[in-house]
Write an enzyme that holds these catalytic residues in place. Structure first.
Site, PDB file in Angstrom:
ATOM      1  N   SER A 122       7.346 -18.619 -11.073  1.00  0.00           N
ATOM      2  CA  SER A 122       7.831 -18.019  -9.689  1.00  0.00           C
ATOM      3  C   SER A 122       8.961 -19.062  -9.377  1.00  0.00           C
ATOM      4  O   SER A 122       8.510 -20.306  -8.911  1.00  0.00           O
ATOM      5  CB  SER A 122       6.816 -17.830  -8.598  1.00  0.00           C
ATOM      6  OG  SER A 122       6.126 -16.756  -9.066  1.00  0.00           O
ATOM      7  N   ASP A 277      -3.019  -4.707  -8.411  1.00  0.00           N
ATOM      8  CA  ASP A 277      -3.117  -6.105  -7.702  1.00  0.00           C
ATOM      9  C   ASP A 277      -2.451  -5.878  -6.141  1.00  0.00           C
ATOM     10  O   ASP A 277      -2.772  -6.806  -5.480  1.00  0.00           O
ATOM     11  CB  ASP A 277      -1.919  -6.915  -8.386  1.00  0.00           C
ATOM     12  CG  ASP A 277      -2.081  -8.297  -7.934  1.00  0.00           C
ATOM     13  OD1 ASP A 277      -2.883  -8.882  -7.443  1.00  0.00           O
ATOM     14  OD2 ASP A 277      -0.820  -8.980  -8.193  1.00  0.00           O
ATOM     15  N   CYS A 317      12.126  14.206  -3.126  1.00  0.00           N
ATOM     16  CA  CYS A 317      12.203  13.399  -4.281  1.00  0.00           C
ATOM     17  C   CYS A 317      12.014  14.060  -5.685  1.00  0.00           C
ATOM     18  O   CYS A 317      12.964  13.502  -6.376  1.00  0.00           O
ATOM     19  CB  CYS A 317      10.635  12.201  -4.084  1.00  0.00           C
ATOM     20  SG  CYS A 317      10.592  11.125  -5.440  1.00  0.00           S
ATOM     21  N   CYS A 320      15.517  15.512  -6.591  1.00  0.00           N
ATOM     22  CA  CYS A 320      16.810  14.514  -6.660  1.00  0.00           C
ATOM     23  C   CYS A 320      17.201  14.646  -8.024  1.00  0.00           C
ATOM     24  O   CYS A 320      16.259  14.593  -9.086  1.00  0.00           O
ATOM     25  CB  CYS A 320      16.060  13.427  -6.239  1.00  0.00           C
ATOM     26  SG  CYS A 320      17.345  11.995  -6.360  1.00  0.00           S
ATOM     27  N   CYS A 330       7.423   2.436  -6.855  1.00  0.00           N
ATOM     28  CA  CYS A 330       6.064   1.824  -6.980  1.00  0.00           C
ATOM     29  C   CYS A 330       5.586   2.555  -5.782  1.00  0.00           C
ATOM     30  O   CYS A 330       6.174   2.662  -4.533  1.00  0.00           O
ATOM     31  CB  CYS A 330       6.225   0.478  -6.752  1.00  0.00           C
ATOM     32  SG  CYS A 330       4.572  -0.439  -6.504  1.00  0.00           S
TER      33      CYS A 330
END
Length: 371
Positions: A122, A277, A317, A320, A330
């Site tokens: 990172s 996660d 959505c 679209c 996500c």
């Protein structure tokens, strides 16, 4: 079973750094028990035994945190030992670790190289930008030490990639960051949108990424990447590679680009299992590898409807023009509308702006894959 993928947190939420925007610190503070300490060898053995004996085709184990290197190198030597012991079918086994890079040294590098670990490090751009939000426990800068350790991995030939959190500052400086990464030969890059704390109003933190900023960031980064693609020297940027793959008819590798949550097994240090996660909260616990078999864990996954929830997208959505490539993004970035009982992505306008600017060129690249 099909190929299996396991993400383990051998040091739970413990870390040798203190980043301002750490999403896992936020999660641990919102459950009854914040930290589960270090994963025991017994738990590690149960996780690998119960998954590797059931897997077919391949198995992948990734280690994350908190900071997974805090568990010590001997723990990872045990990982290799148990993988050899329980790989009765002789299938390919892949190992990866996501680290802040702060504690790496030559011994770690030799181990990674000898055991073919893929290492994610990172880093948020250059020194001044990185050190704004990524500090040690005393609030001191971390960039120089991490950069030196990345150079050490380069020296030992370790396979690694750079993971950058897209926050207010990195988004505004992506042109300089991209140039710096290319100068360093960092050709495997991941960019992850900074997460707002769970259940809190979005955009209130200093580091928070707004939809407008994210859209501009995506376009600017894509244009840099596209120019290098035309020269045949583009870096690997997972998000863009997945979009190109979708347009070429391939299943995206990243779950946040599939439009539906994947079947994941994220394991805390005590062996407890979660579906993602980003959702390691008490109400999402699926069981424990010390007590439960995979079939029981998957039954609990079905019971709480975690995967099914990700299909409840807003009708606007789904209708679209960009839905076939965007797929709603996500689940962690989606907001629930009680009136429609469906979700809409907080960054919808970001993706719409991005595809308006870049979809033609994404299709252009995709055509080169299907000739």
């Amino acid at each position: 079973m099909p190929p299996i993928s396991i993400l383990m947190k051998p040091s739970s939420g413990m870390c040798n750094m203190q980043c301002d925007y750490c999403f896992y610190c936020d999660e641990t503070q919102k459950r009854v028990q914040e930290s589960y300490g270090f994963m025991s060898e017994s738990t590690l053995k149960n996780v690998i035994r119960k998954t590797l004996l059931r897997a077919s085709g391949s198995a992948a184990y990734a280690f994350q945190g908190g900071e997974p290197t805090l568990r010590g190198l001997d723990f990872y030597r045990k990982v290799i030992e148990y993988e050899v012991q329980y790989n009765k079918k002789g299938i390919p086994v892949h190992n990866a670790i996501q680290t802040n890079g702060y504690a790496l040294n030559e011994e770690w590098c030799r181990f990674f190289k000898e055991n073919h670990f893929l290492v994610g490090v990172s880093i948020d751009g250059m020194q001044e930008i990185h050190d704004t939000y990524r500090h040690d426990k005393s609030g001191n800068a971390t960039f120089n030490k991490i950069k030196a350790n990345v150079d050490l991995m380069e020296k030992y030939g370790v396979e690694y990639n750079i993971l950058t959190v897209v926050n207010q500052i990195t988004a505004k400086n992506i042109k300089q960051i991209y140039a710096y990464y290319m100068e360093n030969g960092w050709i495997y890059q991941q960019y992850i949108g900074c997460l707002d704390p769970l259940g809190e109003e979005r955009g209130t933190k200093e580091y928070a990424l707004t939809p407008k900023q994210y859209g501009v960031f995506l376009v600017e980064l894509f244009e840099l990447w596209y120019q290098d693609w035309k020269k045949g020297k583009q870096p690997y940027i997972r998000q863009f590679e997945n979009y190109v793959g979708i347009m070429a008819g391939y299943l995206p590798e990243a779950c946040n680009q599939r439009g539906i949550c994947g079947i994941q097994n994220v394991v805390e240090a005590d062996g407890s299992v979660y579906p993602c996660d980003f959702y390691m909260l008490d109400e999402y616990c699926l069981g424990n590898f010390n007590d439960n078999q995979i079939d029981e864990i998957n039954a609990r996954r079905k019971e709480i409807g975690f995967v099914e929830r990700s299909l409840k997208l807003d009708d606007n959505c789904k209708s679209c023009q960009y839905y076939s490539i965007c797929r709603g993004g996500c689940q962690r970035d989606r907001e629930f509308d009680e009136q429609t009982s469906s979700y809409k992505n907080y960054y919808c306008s970001s993706f719409r702006y991005f595809f308006e600017q870049c979809l033609v060129r994404i299709k252009e690249i995709a055509k080169t894959l299907v000739k």
